[in-house]
Scaffold this motif. Structure first.
Motif, PDB file in Angstrom:
ATOM      1  N   MET A 123       9.226  -4.511  -2.529  1.00 44.25           N
ATOM      2  CA  MET A 123       8.818  -4.187  -1.161  1.00 44.25           C
ATOM      3  C   MET A 123       7.377  -3.696  -1.163  1.00 44.25           C
ATOM      4  N   ASP A 125       5.177  -3.300   2.245  1.00 47.39           N
ATOM      5  CA  ASP A 125       5.032  -3.538   3.680  1.00 47.39           C
ATOM      6  C   ASP A 125       3.865  -2.725   4.232  1.00 47.39           C
ATOM      7  N   ASP A 127       2.475  -1.682   7.983  1.00 47.93           N
ATOM      8  CA  ASP A 127       2.715  -1.675   9.423  1.00 47.93           C
ATOM      9  C   ASP A 127       1.368  -1.520  10.136  1.00 47.93           C
ATOM     10  N   ILE A 163       4.467  -5.726  11.238  1.00 44.76           N
ATOM     11  CA  ILE A 163       4.730  -5.311   9.859  1.00 44.76           C
ATOM     12  C   ILE A 163       4.537  -6.530   8.953  1.00 44.76           C
ATOM     13  N   TYR A 164       3.578  -6.444   8.062  1.00 53.07           N
ATOM     14  CA  TYR A 164       3.266  -7.555   7.165  1.00 53.07           C
ATOM     15  C   TYR A 164       3.903  -7.282   5.798  1.00 53.07           C
ATOM     16  N   HIS A 165       4.619  -8.281   5.296  1.00 52.47           N
ATOM     17  CA  HIS A 165       5.372  -8.140   4.051  1.00 52.47           C
ATOM     18  C   HIS A 165       4.623  -8.836   2.915  1.00 52.47           C
ATOM     19  N   THR A 167       5.248  -9.262  -1.165  1.00 53.26           N
ATOM     20  CA  THR A 167       6.152  -9.010  -2.274  1.00 53.26           C
ATOM     21  C   THR A 167       6.087 -10.173  -3.249  1.00 53.26           C
TER      22      THR A 167
END
Length: 204
Positions: A123, A125, A127, A163-165, A167
């Motif tokens: 994770m 993330d 925001d 919210i940009y992920h 991973t």
């Protein structure tokens, strides 16, 4: 009294007509000048304020002004160069960065600057609805994987899409890496216990 009122009305009429004529003349002059377009120059360009005439607006979003190189815009994380050090999340004044890490049980390579990678990021993330664009996270990043792009216009209807992920693992892969790490730790603990027991048995 009636003559004075009529005189005032006539003067007011001519003042209004003169004002209307001046406004129309100004409008037509700008319309004629608008046949020429203003070049989309960077605000740092010395000729930015030299365009006093012509069409000054751009057909946004089809035309945009160049943005400064040192501007603070949308964040991007190059996850392949991220060592999951957590410094960006710690320094963030608004807590808009959420990171979860998993220790690797195998060699997972190096970043582009030669830094050894030891952690996965199931994770990572950001925001951007919370982000205050201070740039502190990019300053402390040891591998320069966290940067601010030139993208400044990214509206969303749903705030959750802000919210940009970032991973390097899928949820299934993350669970697998966690299981492997737990198994390795269990094996290490078992080996230590056996070694300790064997050492105690050798003592007279």
């Amino acid at each position: 009294m009636g003559k004075e009122t009529g005189s005032l009305q006539r003067r007011g009429f001519w003042r209004n007509a003169q004002s209307l004529w001046q406004g129309m003349a100004l409008t037509f002059r700008h319309m004629l000048q608008a046949r020429r377009r203003r070049a989309p120059l960077d605000i740092a360009d010395p000729n930015y304020f030299a365009h006093q005439t012509g069409l000054v607006t751009l057909k946004y979003p089809y035309e945009t002004l160049p943005v400064p190189e040192n501007g603070r815009y949308r964040l991007h994380n190059e996850i392949d160069d991220c060592i999951v050090c957590d410094l960006c999340a710690k320094i963030c004044p608004v807590d808009c960065i959420t990171i979860e890490s998993v220790k690797a049980t195998e060699d997972i390579g190096e970043t582009s600057d030669g830094t050894k990678k030891r952690l996965f990021a199931p994770m990572f993330d950001i925001d951007l609805a919370k982000c205050c664009y201070c740039g502190l996270c990019t300053t402390v990043c040891p591998t320069d994987c966290l940067t601010m792009t030139k993208v400044y216009d990214f509206p969303e209807v749903d705030i959750k899409n802000m919210i940009y992920h970032f991973t390097d693992l899928s949820p299934e892969q993350a669970e697998e890496k966690k299981r492997l790490w737990a198994d390795q730790q269990e094996a290490v603990a078992k080996a230590k216990a056996e070694a300790l027991k064997a050492g105690q048995q050798k003592k007279p």
